[in-house]
Design a protein around this motif. Sequence first.
Motif, PDB file in Angstrom:
ATOM      1  N   VAL A 273      33.099  12.366  -7.443  1.00  0.00           N
ATOM      2  CA  VAL A 273      31.870  12.047  -6.729  1.00  0.00           C
ATOM      3  C   VAL A 273      31.058  11.026  -7.535  1.00  0.00           C
TER       4      VAL A 273
ATOM      5  N   PHE B 122      28.684   9.948   1.795  1.00  0.00           N
ATOM      6  CA  PHE B 122      27.721  10.931   2.283  1.00  0.00           C
ATOM      7  C   PHE B 122      26.303  10.410   2.053  1.00  0.00           C
TER       8      PHE B 122
ATOM      9  N   CYS C 291      26.913  18.421   0.173  1.00  0.00           N
ATOM     10  CA  CYS C 291      26.353  18.272  -1.180  1.00  0.00           C
ATOM     11  C   CYS C 291      26.784  19.406  -2.087  1.00  0.00           C
TER      12      CYS C 291
ATOM     13  N   SER D  15      28.213   9.313  -2.871  1.00  0.00           N
ATOM     14  CA  SER D  15      27.256  10.261  -2.311  1.00  0.00           C
ATOM     15  C   SER D  15      25.832   9.973  -2.777  1.00  0.00           C
TER      16      SER D  15
END
Length: 414
Positions: free
Chosen positions: A390, A290, A357, A373
């Motif tokens: 993450v 991301f 997010c 991310s």
Amino acid sequence: MAEKILSQATGKNVSSGEFIIANVDLVFAHDGTALLAIDVMREELKREKIFDKDKVVFVIDHAAPSPAVGMSIVHKTMRAFAKKHGIRIYDVGNGICHQILPENGHIKPGMLVVGADSHTVTHGAFGAFATGVGSTDAAIAMITGKIWLRVPETLKIVVEGEKKPWIMGKDIILHIIGSLGSDGANYMAVEFHGKVIKELSIDSRMTLTNMVVEMGAKAGLIPVDEKTIEWLKPRIKGELKKVVPDNNAEYHETIHYDISDLEPQVAVPPNVDNVKSISEVEGLEINQVFIGSCTNGRFEDFYIAAKILKGRKIAPNVRCIAIPASKRVYGEILKSGIANILLQAGCVIGPPTCGPCVGAHMGILGPGEVAVSTSNRNFPGRMGDKSSKVYLVSPATAAASAVKGKLSDPRDFF
């Protein structure tokens, strides 16, 4: 800087440790917090009156466009409230509050800004004292135009050395958070200084101040210089003050960092302060990348990612989601050809939103999935299932990882 701004907002000289009631220059809330503030006004305070319609802003950004009926009801309530009271609302498609407020001239040096969102600290990049508050405090500020605070001590961080081209603002702030810990600046104002800070773009400076809250800070501040003024000039009417600390300013502590030999940094789950150099963790298989958020959804971030992605393809085992932080940023990457580079590489480009997010939509992780991310938090469940993981990185590291299909060193592409 914090004491100067809060003295102005209070009408008297204040010092760290004092409890004050200060006049706010801007209050804002978004679709994750505005409904709570409205409920507090109506049900707890029994008072629904805005102190100054020009100093209150609503933003629909966290789940925009709406992914569910419940969120659509929140959006509808916000629109009705904003219309009733004549306050500005940035609706679906405009972008993330922390990006669009400065873009649209709502932020200027010396302001006291309170937002019902912890990453309100981002606006300190423009020499404002900006801090996140709960929805109850936001509601009271919207009604009274005032907020109570304890004046924070100030931690001075000096960043020196020669910044390598593969090192971004994200690497610098992750390195600092890793060294100080998630509670290393609790309720402090963090003031950034040094050669490296002066050289950073406004985009990168916003990344630094955005993440000071991840080490417990009340605010993050960067002295206003010509770079700040030039960025703000087209957006602000009236005088722009160069808010800087006095030469003899006293600090709670001063910490120096030399980033000359800094490697790209990675915040390893489950904590944002569990920071390692890329060489310690590279090679981990991933499922999603991301690039976006209020931390790294700006033009510079996509420019660096595109340099790596140009002429290459996203690995077949990876989905790469790119979301600009605002409509303006989206327009800039379209005009410059960056969007086409991302598309040709295999990225999915979403509309301006917080989206993945906060685990709202447009990229929610499934059980056991691993994401790289550019956002700001990596606790369990932040972007989806609680068993997902993450890893927080810079846009350069994110793009390199998307190409290789595993957590990768961006230096291989420079």
